[in-house]
Design a protein around this motif. Structure first.
Motif, PDB file in Angstrom:
ATOM      1  N   ASP A 161       6.650   5.313   0.360  1.00 22.89           N
ATOM      2  CA  ASP A 161       6.439   6.750   0.170  1.00 22.89           C
ATOM      3  C   ASP A 161       4.904   6.825  -0.201  1.00 22.89           C
ATOM      4  OD1 ASP A 161       7.238   9.426  -2.231  1.00 22.89           O
ATOM      5  OD2 ASP A 161       6.493   9.290  -0.123  1.00 22.89           O
ATOM      6  N   ALA A 162       4.291   7.655   0.437  1.00 25.85           N
ATOM      7  CA  ALA A 162       2.833   7.896   0.308  1.00 25.85           C
ATOM      8  C   ALA A 162       2.450   8.271  -1.235  1.00 25.85           C
ATOM      9  CB  ALA A 162       2.322   9.022   1.137  1.00 25.85           C
ATOM     10  N   GLY A 163       3.427   8.582  -1.883  1.00 27.82           N
ATOM     11  CA  GLY A 163       3.095   9.017  -3.411  1.00 27.82           C
ATOM     12  C   GLY A 163       3.176   8.004  -4.357  1.00 27.82           C
ATOM     13  N   GLN A 164       3.832   6.785  -4.075  1.00 31.44           N
ATOM     14  CA  GLN A 164       3.795   5.768  -4.808  1.00 31.44           C
ATOM     15  C   GLN A 164       2.604   4.658  -4.607  1.00 31.44           C
ATOM     16  OE1 GLN A 164       7.391   3.832  -3.782  1.00 31.44           O
ATOM     17  NE2 GLN A 164       8.781   5.036  -4.771  1.00 31.44           N
ATOM     18  N   PRO A 165       2.064   4.461  -5.609  1.00 29.32           N
ATOM     19  CA  PRO A 165       0.858   3.830  -5.710  1.00 29.32           C
ATOM     20  C   PRO A 165       1.188   2.196  -5.236  1.00 29.32           C
ATOM     21  CG  PRO A 165       1.431   3.786  -7.753  1.00 29.32           C
ATOM     22  CD  PRO A 165       2.261   4.679  -7.191  1.00 29.32           C
ATOM     23  N   THR A 166       0.116   1.689  -4.302  1.00 32.07           N
ATOM     24  CA  THR A 166       0.354   0.270  -4.130  1.00 32.07           C
ATOM     25  C   THR A 166      -0.050  -0.669  -4.957  1.00 32.07           C
ATOM     26  OG1 THR A 166      -2.115   0.071  -3.300  1.00 32.07           O
ATOM     27  CG2 THR A 166      -0.345   0.874  -1.722  1.00 32.07           C
ATOM     28  N   GLU A 194      -3.735  -0.601  -5.787  1.00 35.72           N
ATOM     29  CA  GLU A 194      -4.040   0.628  -6.678  1.00 35.72           C
ATOM     30  C   GLU A 194      -3.831   0.473  -8.277  1.00 35.72           C
ATOM     31  OE1 GLU A 194      -3.949   3.945  -2.947  1.00 35.72           O
ATOM     32  OE2 GLU A 194      -1.949   3.531  -4.386  1.00 35.72           O
TER      33      GLU A 194
END
Length: 113
Positions: free
Chosen positions: A89-94, A97
């Protein structure tokens, strides 16, 4: 209809249980799953075009006006399968990050000291 659909679609009441506690838990759990599916579909899964799409795939259902429980269960299954195979999900940091934030916190804590 609820009990019939819970038996036919979810298999509630068809478990081969031998102990009394297992028997007492199997059917209520099946009905709980039925309830959760209907609530999920009502809050998140329903789209007005679902019934029209079903009529397009099965034109002999000309009088179908509302989705059946089997439609709800099928949509929930498709949603769960799609969620398992979707990218992060784009909202979860990698991980990169997260490490950058941790390093910034560490640097800020040494600057304050």
């Amino acid at each position: 209809m609820t009990f019939a659909e819970a038996r036919q679609v979810l298999g509630a009441g068809q478990a081969c249980s031998r102990t009394r506690h297992a028997i007492e838990r199997t059917v209520p759990f099946g009905l709980y799953c039925y309830t959760i599916t209907v609530i999920w579909y009502t809050l998140h899964g329903h789209h007005p075009h679902d019934t029209a799409g079903h009529r397009t795939r099965a034109p002999w259902y000309v009088t179908k006006t509302h989705p059946a429980f089997s439609d709800m269960a099928a949509k929930l299954r498709r949603t769960i399968i799609a969620a398992r195979f979707m990218p992060i999900d784009a909202g979860q940091p990698t991980d990169t990050e997260i490490r950058a934030v941790q390093e910034a916190w560490a640097a800020a804590s040494t600057d304050l000291a």
